[in-house]
Design a protein around this motif. Structure first.
Motif, PDB file in Angstrom:
ATOM      1  N   LYS A  39       0.851  -1.186   0.000  1.00 39.75           N
ATOM      2  CA  LYS A  39       0.000   0.000   0.000  1.00 39.75           C
ATOM      3  C   LYS A  39       0.887   1.236   0.000  1.00 39.75           C
ATOM      4  CE  LYS A  39      -3.983  -2.159   2.224  1.00 39.75           C
ATOM      5  NZ  LYS A  39      -4.814  -2.162   1.013  1.00 39.75           N
ATOM      6  N   ILE A  40       0.443   2.264  -0.718  1.00 34.99           N
ATOM      7  CA  ILE A  40       1.252   3.465  -0.918  1.00 34.99           C
ATOM      8  C   ILE A  40       0.604   4.646  -0.202  1.00 34.99           C
ATOM      9  CG2 ILE A  40       2.317   4.968  -2.618  1.00 34.99           C
ATOM     10  CD1 ILE A  40       3.208   2.037  -2.795  1.00 34.99           C
ATOM     11  N   LEU A  41       1.409   5.366   0.562  1.00 33.97           N
ATOM     12  CA  LEU A  41       0.974   6.603   1.208  1.00 33.97           C
ATOM     13  C   LEU A  41       1.807   7.732   0.602  1.00 33.97           C
ATOM     14  CD1 LEU A  41       0.989   5.356   4.919  1.00 33.97           C
ATOM     15  CD2 LEU A  41      -0.982   5.506   3.394  1.00 33.97           C
ATOM     16  N   PHE A  42       1.127   8.701   0.004  1.00 36.28           N
ATOM     17  CA  PHE A  42       1.838   9.790  -0.665  1.00 36.28           C
ATOM     18  C   PHE A  42       1.986  11.003   0.250  1.00 36.28           C
ATOM     19  CE2 PHE A  42       0.106   7.500  -4.364  1.00 36.28           C
ATOM     20  CZ  PHE A  42       1.283   7.309  -5.069  1.00 36.28           C
ATOM     21  N   GLU A  43       3.116  11.679   0.129  1.00 37.11           N
ATOM     22  CA  GLU A  43       3.394  12.899   0.871  1.00 37.11           C
ATOM     23  C   GLU A  43       3.933  13.950  -0.092  1.00 37.11           C
ATOM     24  OE1 GLU A  43       2.921  14.058   3.777  1.00 37.11           O
ATOM     25  OE2 GLU A  43       2.211  12.295   4.849  1.00 37.11           O
ATOM     26  N   LYS A  44       3.524  15.198   0.109  1.00 46.78           N
ATOM     27  CA  LYS A  44       4.047  16.291  -0.715  1.00 46.78           C
ATOM     28  C   LYS A  44       5.526  16.501  -0.452  1.00 46.78           C
ATOM     29  CE  LYS A  44      -0.295  18.911  -0.961  1.00 46.78           C
ATOM     30  NZ  LYS A  44      -0.971  20.176  -0.619  1.00 46.78           N
ATOM     31  N   GLU A  45       5.916  16.316   0.800  1.00 45.69           N
ATOM     32  CA  GLU A  45       7.306  16.595   1.187  1.00 45.69           C
ATOM     33  C   GLU A  45       7.893  15.409   1.937  1.00 45.69           C
ATOM     34  OE1 GLU A  45       9.048  19.228   0.501  1.00 45.69           O
ATOM     35  OE2 GLU A  45       7.569  20.709  -0.136  1.00 45.69           O
ATOM     36  N   LEU A  46       8.956  14.852   1.402  1.00 42.98           N
ATOM     37  CA  LEU A  46       9.727  13.842   2.128  1.00 42.98           C
ATOM     38  C   LEU A  46      11.166  14.317   2.279  1.00 42.98           C
ATOM     39  CD1 LEU A  46       8.639  10.302   0.862  1.00 42.98           C
ATOM     40  CD2 LEU A  46       8.018  11.477   2.958  1.00 42.98           C
ATOM     41  N   HIS A  47      11.326  15.631   2.393  1.00 40.29           N
ATOM     42  CA  HIS A  47      12.651  16.237   2.412  1.00 40.29           C
ATOM     43  C   HIS A  47      13.317  15.878   1.081  1.00 40.29           C
ATOM     44  CE1 HIS A  47      15.738  18.530   4.076  1.00 40.29           C
ATOM     45  NE2 HIS A  47      16.524  17.571   4.493  1.00 40.29           N
ATOM     46  N   VAL A  48      14.426  15.158   1.067  1.00 43.24           N
ATOM     47  CA  VAL A  48      15.055  14.825  -0.209  1.00 43.24           C
ATOM     48  C   VAL A  48      14.892  13.357  -0.577  1.00 43.24           C
ATOM     49  CG1 VAL A  48      16.753  16.676  -0.199  1.00 43.24           C
ATOM     50  CG2 VAL A  48      17.252  14.551   1.008  1.00 43.24           C
ATOM     51  N   ALA A  49      14.288  12.574   0.287  1.00 46.04           N
ATOM     52  CA  ALA A  49      14.093  11.152  -0.005  1.00 46.04           C
ATOM     53  C   ALA A  49      12.923  10.957  -0.963  1.00 46.04           C
ATOM     54  CB  ALA A  49      13.850  10.375   1.287  1.00 46.04           C
ATOM     55  N   ASP A  50      12.958   9.865  -1.703  1.00 45.55           N
ATOM     56  CA  ASP A  50      11.844   9.507  -2.585  1.00 45.55           C
ATOM     57  C   ASP A  50      10.908   8.504  -1.933  1.00 45.55           C
ATOM     58  OD1 ASP A  50      12.428  10.995  -5.057  1.00 45.55           O
ATOM     59  OD2 ASP A  50      14.252   9.794  -5.090  1.00 45.55           O
ATOM     60  N   PHE A  51      11.466   7.601  -1.102  1.00 45.11           N
ATOM     61  CA  PHE A  51      10.660   6.567  -0.468  1.00 45.11           C
ATOM     62  C   PHE A  51      11.141   6.332   0.966  1.00 45.11           C
ATOM     63  CE2 PHE A  51      11.173   5.597  -4.976  1.00 45.11           C
ATOM     64  CZ  PHE A  51       9.850   5.565  -5.405  1.00 45.11           C
ATOM     65  N   LEU A  52      10.193   6.098   1.869  1.00 47.34           N
ATOM     66  CA  LEU A  52      10.496   5.667   3.231  1.00 47.34           C
ATOM     67  C   LEU A  52       9.833   4.314   3.438  1.00 47.34           C
ATOM     68  CD1 LEU A  52       9.937   8.915   5.370  1.00 47.34           C
ATOM     69  CD2 LEU A  52      12.017   8.137   4.226  1.00 47.34           C
ATOM     70  N   LYS A  74      23.807  15.777  -8.293  1.00 39.99           N
ATOM     71  CA  LYS A  74      24.795  15.660  -7.219  1.00 39.99           C
ATOM     72  C   LYS A  74      24.419  16.513  -6.013  1.00 39.99           C
ATOM     73  CE  LYS A  74      28.850  14.383  -9.966  1.00 39.99           C
ATOM     74  NZ  LYS A  74      30.257  14.723 -10.294  1.00 39.99           N
ATOM     75  N   ARG A  75      23.811  17.670  -6.271  1.00 42.18           N
ATOM     76  CA  ARG A  75      23.403  18.530  -5.153  1.00 42.18           C
ATOM     77  C   ARG A  75      22.342  17.831  -4.302  1.00 42.18           C
ATOM     78  NH1 ARG A  75      24.028  22.457  -9.255  1.00 42.18           N
ATOM     79  NH2 ARG A  75      21.793  22.445  -9.752  1.00 42.18           N
ATOM     80  N   LYS A  76      21.446  17.133  -4.984  1.00 39.03           N
ATOM     81  CA  LYS A  76      20.407  16.403  -4.255  1.00 39.03           C
ATOM     82  C   LYS A  76      21.021  15.276  -3.434  1.00 39.03           C
ATOM     83  CE  LYS A  76      15.930  14.147  -4.899  1.00 39.03           C
ATOM     84  NZ  LYS A  76      14.904  13.725  -5.881  1.00 39.03           N
ATOM     85  N   LEU A  77      22.021  14.610  -3.989  1.00 37.92           N
ATOM     86  CA  LEU A  77      22.699  13.550  -3.256  1.00 37.92           C
ATOM     87  C   LEU A  77      23.402  14.087  -2.012  1.00 37.92           C
ATOM     88  CD1 LEU A  77      24.160  11.577  -6.278  1.00 37.92           C
ATOM     89  CD2 LEU A  77      22.754  10.569  -4.474  1.00 37.92           C
ATOM     90  N   VAL A  78      24.008  15.256  -2.131  1.00 38.15           N
ATOM     91  CA  VAL A  78      24.684  15.862  -0.977  1.00 38.15           C
ATOM     92  C   VAL A  78      23.667  16.233   0.093  1.00 38.15           C
ATOM     93  CG1 VAL A  78      26.027  17.844  -0.195  1.00 38.15           C
ATOM     94  CG2 VAL A  78      26.657  16.680  -2.315  1.00 38.15           C
ATOM     95  N   ARG A  79      22.540  16.805  -0.322  1.00 34.83           N
ATOM     96  CA  ARG A  79      21.485  17.143   0.650  1.00 34.83           C
ATOM     97  C   ARG A  79      20.953  15.889   1.329  1.00 34.83           C
ATOM     98  NH1 ARG A  79      19.644  20.471  -3.588  1.00 34.83           N
ATOM     99  NH2 ARG A  79      17.829  19.126  -3.900  1.00 34.83           N
ATOM    100  N   TYR A  80      20.826  14.834   0.564  1.00 34.95           N
ATOM    101  CA  TYR A  80      20.349  13.557   1.111  1.00 34.95           C
ATOM    102  C   TYR A  80      21.328  13.024   2.154  1.00 34.95           C
ATOM    103  CZ  TYR A  80      18.732   8.671   1.004  1.00 34.95           C
ATOM    104  OH  TYR A  80      18.264   7.414   1.329  1.00 34.95           O
ATOM    105  N   ARG A  81      22.622  13.083   1.836  1.00 34.89           N
ATOM    106  CA  ARG A  81      23.642  12.625   2.782  1.00 34.89           C
ATOM    107  C   ARG A  81      23.657  13.471   4.052  1.00 34.89           C
ATOM    108  NH1 ARG A  81      29.296  13.415   2.646  1.00 34.89           N
ATOM    109  NH2 ARG A  81      28.697  15.602   2.449  1.00 34.89           N
TER     110      ARG A  81
END
Length: 209
Positions: A39-52, A74-81
């Motif tokens: 089952k999928i729960l959608f969120e407008k904002e997950l910070h920089v992640a795509d899935f939890l 790469k900027r998104k990857l740095v924010r994710y890290r």
């Protein structure tokens, strides 16, 4: 009150569910996950992640289009890290005929420079299989599965949020820790206070009694 992105990164979704960024709403990946019984729960904002995921894993997906479009990903990857959260981070990267020439450099950047785990996938269908396997493998040790509890219906999540003071994040936390939200499940305040605090624990307890 709406959950802030940073709050969402501290609450895993219930077993059998995937918390997804809304940008994946019409994607083949989500359709495949649903087809696999999740089952999928959608969120407008997950910070920089795509899935939890319910096993406290977060996933950032780097697509073929992201890779060949330039280095902005790469900027998104740095924010994710750099994001402060309690989740195990994982980067899924589409390794295709078009992205192959960039893959080695991307892999060095993600693994050696950022210190993040990386798994290549052939596309969204393969990614959905991997995500499903991660959840199923964790579920073999899941206490709720052992108690034969049914997968959470999105309606249940909505109903739990009707309790005064309980938003989506708190609702997810409650449903993750109790096989059912009922008077028998929350009969003792001491069971609630570590998760939601003394004030909200009293409100929830009063709601059911």
């Amino acid at each position: 009150m709406e959950a802030k992105p940073c709050d969402l990164m501290t609450a895993a979704s219930p077993y059998g569910h995937v918390l997804c960024s809304e940008k994946w709403t019409d994607s083949a990946l989500v359709r495949a996950l649903r087809g696999g019984g999740l089952k999928i729960l959608f969120e407008k904002e997950l910070h920089v992640a795509d899935f939890l995921l319910p096993n406290k894993s977060s996933i950032l997906y780097v697509s073929e289009c992201d890779i060949i479009a330039g280095s902005s990903y790469k900027r998104k990857l740095v924010r994710y890290r750099n994001a402060s959260n309690s989740f195990q981070e994982l980067v899924l990267v589409e390794r295709t005929g078009l992205s192959e020439q960039y893959f080695s450099a991307l892999q060095r950047f993600v693994v050696l420079e950022l210190g993040l785990p990386l798994l290549p996938v052939g596309g969204q269908a393969e990614a959905s299989q991997l995500i499903s396997q991660m959840i199923q493998a964790d579920g073999r040790e899941n206490i709720f599965r052992k108690s034969s509890c049914r997968l959470l219906d999105p309606l249940v999540l909505t109903l739990v949020q009707q309790i005064p003071g309980v938003g989506r994040v708190k609702a997810l936390t409650l449903l993750q820790n109790f096989s059912s939200i009922s008077s028998s499940a929350v009969q003792h305040l001491k069971e609630l206070e570590p998760m939601v605090g003394q004030t909200l624990a009293q409100q929830i307890h009063s709601f059911f009694h």
